[in-house]
Design a protein around this motif. Structure first.
Motif, PDB file in Angstrom:
ATOM      1  N   UNK A  71     -82.223  33.319 -12.334  1.00  0.00           N
ATOM      2  CA  UNK A  71     -81.169  32.318 -12.486  1.00  0.00           C
ATOM      3  C   UNK A  71     -81.746  31.010 -13.022  1.00  0.00           C
ATOM      4  N   UNK A  72     -81.034  30.384 -13.942  1.00  0.00           N
ATOM      5  CA  UNK A  72     -81.409  29.061 -14.450  1.00  0.00           C
ATOM      6  C   UNK A  72     -80.729  28.009 -13.574  1.00  0.00           C
ATOM      7  N   UNK A  73     -81.444  27.485 -12.603  1.00  0.00           N
ATOM      8  CA  UNK A  73     -80.874  26.533 -11.659  1.00  0.00           C
ATOM      9  C   UNK A  73     -80.664  25.150 -12.277  1.00  0.00           C
ATOM     10  N   UNK A  74     -81.248  24.898 -13.418  1.00  0.00           N
ATOM     11  CA  UNK A  74     -81.099  23.579 -14.042  1.00  0.00           C
ATOM     12  C   UNK A  74     -79.672  23.342 -14.549  1.00  0.00           C
ATOM     13  N   UNK A  75     -78.887  24.393 -14.690  1.00  0.00           N
ATOM     14  CA  UNK A  75     -77.516  24.223 -15.182  1.00  0.00           C
ATOM     15  C   UNK A  75     -76.539  23.840 -14.072  1.00  0.00           C
ATOM     16  N   UNK A  76     -76.993  23.878 -12.831  1.00  0.00           N
ATOM     17  CA  UNK A  76     -76.122  23.540 -11.698  1.00  0.00           C
ATOM     18  C   UNK A  76     -76.238  22.052 -11.382  1.00  0.00           C
ATOM     19  N   UNK A  77     -75.111  21.341 -11.500  1.00  0.00           N
ATOM     20  CA  UNK A  77     -75.098  19.898 -11.237  1.00  0.00           C
ATOM     21  C   UNK A  77     -74.025  19.498 -10.228  1.00  0.00           C
ATOM     22  N   UNK A  78     -72.914  20.235 -10.161  1.00  0.00           N
ATOM     23  CA  UNK A  78     -71.803  19.865  -9.284  1.00  0.00           C
ATOM     24  C   UNK A  78     -71.586  20.939  -8.230  1.00  0.00           C
ATOM     25  N   UNK A  79     -71.080  20.515  -7.080  1.00  0.00           N
ATOM     26  CA  UNK A  79     -70.871  21.461  -5.980  1.00  0.00           C
ATOM     27  C   UNK A  79     -69.609  21.112  -5.198  1.00  0.00           C
ATOM     28  N   UNK A  80     -69.227  22.065  -4.363  1.00  0.00           N
ATOM     29  CA  UNK A  80     -68.158  21.885  -3.394  1.00  0.00           C
ATOM     30  C   UNK A  80     -68.518  22.749  -2.191  1.00  0.00           C
TER      31      UNK A  80
ATOM     32  N   UNK B  90     -79.313  12.781  -3.241  1.00  0.00           N
ATOM     33  CA  UNK B  90     -80.642  12.242  -3.550  1.00  0.00           C
ATOM     34  C   UNK B  90     -81.305  13.014  -4.693  1.00  0.00           C
ATOM     35  N   UNK B  91     -80.916  14.277  -4.838  1.00  0.00           N
ATOM     36  CA  UNK B  91     -81.501  15.129  -5.877  1.00  0.00           C
ATOM     37  C   UNK B  91     -80.661  15.147  -7.150  1.00  0.00           C
ATOM     38  N   UNK B  92     -79.591  14.335  -7.175  1.00  0.00           N
ATOM     39  CA  UNK B  92     -78.787  14.219  -8.380  1.00  0.00           C
ATOM     40  C   UNK B  92     -77.567  15.119  -8.443  1.00  0.00           C
ATOM     41  N   UNK B  93     -77.282  15.876  -7.392  1.00  0.00           N
ATOM     42  CA  UNK B  93     -76.109  16.738  -7.374  1.00  0.00           C
ATOM     43  C   UNK B  93     -74.877  15.911  -7.013  1.00  0.00           C
ATOM     44  N   UNK B  94     -73.727  16.319  -7.558  1.00  0.00           N
ATOM     45  CA  UNK B  94     -72.488  15.567  -7.372  1.00  0.00           C
ATOM     46  C   UNK B  94     -71.434  16.464  -6.726  1.00  0.00           C
ATOM     47  N   UNK B  95     -70.814  15.952  -5.646  1.00  0.00           N
ATOM     48  CA  UNK B  95     -69.702  16.656  -5.025  1.00  0.00           C
ATOM     49  C   UNK B  95     -68.508  16.542  -5.960  1.00  0.00           C
ATOM     50  N   UNK B  96     -68.039  17.681  -6.477  1.00  0.00           N
ATOM     51  CA  UNK B  96     -66.947  17.699  -7.450  1.00  0.00           C
ATOM     52  C   UNK B  96     -66.031  18.880  -7.145  1.00  0.00           C
ATOM     53  N   UNK B  97     -65.087  18.694  -6.202  1.00  0.00           N
ATOM     54  CA  UNK B  97     -64.216  19.807  -5.809  1.00  0.00           C
ATOM     55  C   UNK B  97     -63.378  20.387  -6.952  1.00  0.00           C
ATOM     56  N   UNK B  98     -63.059  19.593  -7.974  1.00  0.00           N
ATOM     57  CA  UNK B  98     -62.222  20.085  -9.073  1.00  0.00           C
ATOM     58  C   UNK B  98     -62.962  21.094  -9.953  1.00  0.00           C
ATOM     59  N   UNK B  99     -64.232  20.851 -10.227  1.00  0.00           N
ATOM     60  CA  UNK B  99     -65.011  21.743 -11.102  1.00  0.00           C
ATOM     61  C   UNK B  99     -66.428  21.955 -10.565  1.00  0.00           C
ATOM     62  N   UNK B 100     -66.558  22.595  -9.412  1.00  0.00           N
ATOM     63  CA  UNK B 100     -67.899  22.828  -8.881  1.00  0.00           C
ATOM     64  C   UNK B 100     -68.613  23.945  -9.641  1.00  0.00           C
TER      65      UNK B 100
ATOM     66  N   UNK C  75     -71.484  25.194  -8.088  1.00  0.00           N
ATOM     67  CA  UNK C  75     -71.918  26.027  -6.972  1.00  0.00           C
ATOM     68  C   UNK C  75     -71.197  25.598  -5.701  1.00  0.00           C
ATOM     69  N   UNK C  76     -71.142  26.532  -4.751  1.00  0.00           N
ATOM     70  CA  UNK C  76     -70.484  26.318  -3.472  1.00  0.00           C
ATOM     71  C   UNK C  76     -71.526  26.399  -2.368  1.00  0.00           C
ATOM     72  N   UNK C  77     -71.271  25.669  -1.294  1.00  0.00           N
ATOM     73  CA  UNK C  77     -72.209  25.623  -0.174  1.00  0.00           C
ATOM     74  C   UNK C  77     -71.526  26.148   1.082  1.00  0.00           C
ATOM     75  N   UNK C  78     -72.285  26.935   1.841  1.00  0.00           N
ATOM     76  CA  UNK C  78     -71.851  27.395   3.149  1.00  0.00           C
ATOM     77  C   UNK C  78     -72.994  27.108   4.114  1.00  0.00           C
ATOM     78  N   UNK C  79     -72.692  26.412   5.200  1.00  0.00           N
ATOM     79  CA  UNK C  79     -73.697  26.124   6.227  1.00  0.00           C
ATOM     80  C   UNK C  79     -73.280  26.852   7.496  1.00  0.00           C
TER      81      UNK C  79
END
Length: 177
Positions: free
Chosen positions: A33-42, A76-86, A88-92
């Motif tokens: 996987x190319x992780x550099x393309x991931x910038x936004x999350x929800x 801090x790592x430059x990722x942006x919370x963007x619910x409209x166009x994430x 990647x998704x996070x589950x804790x």
């Protein structure tokens, strides 16, 4: 005098090491996987998942606080919370389970001899973070941090351990190829 100084320094270092209960941290990720393309999350869900059958339920840990800490570390790592166009998704997920350790203390385990074993049961807490591709829903990264904990940790001690685990996990995301 020189020997006494070495003994004191050794005692201080040993007390620090013994006082720090180690945390086991592990990761799985899609190496292609190319992780550099991931910038936004929800968030995949609005809640931090707690295993209600375990001892964490009595702590009533605030999921919003945990989510805010994860978001702050990602920011801090430059990722942006963007619910409209994430992207990647996070589950804790937080869990607490009894860990059983069986130790052979010697003795004969055949014939008329007696086998000597020691059985210890202690709670082990875990923080698990899943990163999921928002388009394909493929699991692309999973981090887990587990640590032996007190039988009934205080809410503040649990929060401290969870924050420390999150810090260690997010420090390894995205993976360094």
């Amino acid at each position: 005098m020189h020997v006494k100084r070495i003994l004191i320094i050794t005692a201080v270092i040993m007390s620090i090491l013994i006082g720090c209960s180690s945390m086991d941290v592990s990761f799985y990720y899609d190496q292609d996987r190319d992780f550099s393309r991931y910038k936004t999350y929800d968030w995949l869900t609005e809640n931090v998942l707690l295993d209600l059958e375990d001892g964490l339920a009595f702590l009533h840990l605030p999921g919003d606080e945990i989510r805010a800490h994860v978001s702050a570390e990602l920011h801090k790592k430059g990722f942006v919370l963007e619910p409209a166009v994430p992207q990647f998704l996070i589950l804790v997920y937080l869990g607490l389970k009894e860990q059983v350790t069986v130790t052979d203390k010697g003795g004969k385990n055949y014939g008329k001899g007696k086998m000597k074993i020691e059985v210890e049961i202690h709670p082990e807490g875990g923080v698990y973070i899943d990163i999921i591709d928002a388009q394909t829903y493929d699991l692309i990264w999973r981090g887990s941090a587990t640590k032996e904990v007190e039988d009934e940790p205080t809410k503040e001690k649990a929060r401290k351990n969870i924050r420390k685990a999150i810090d260690k996990l997010i420090d390894e995301f995205p993976p360094k190829s």
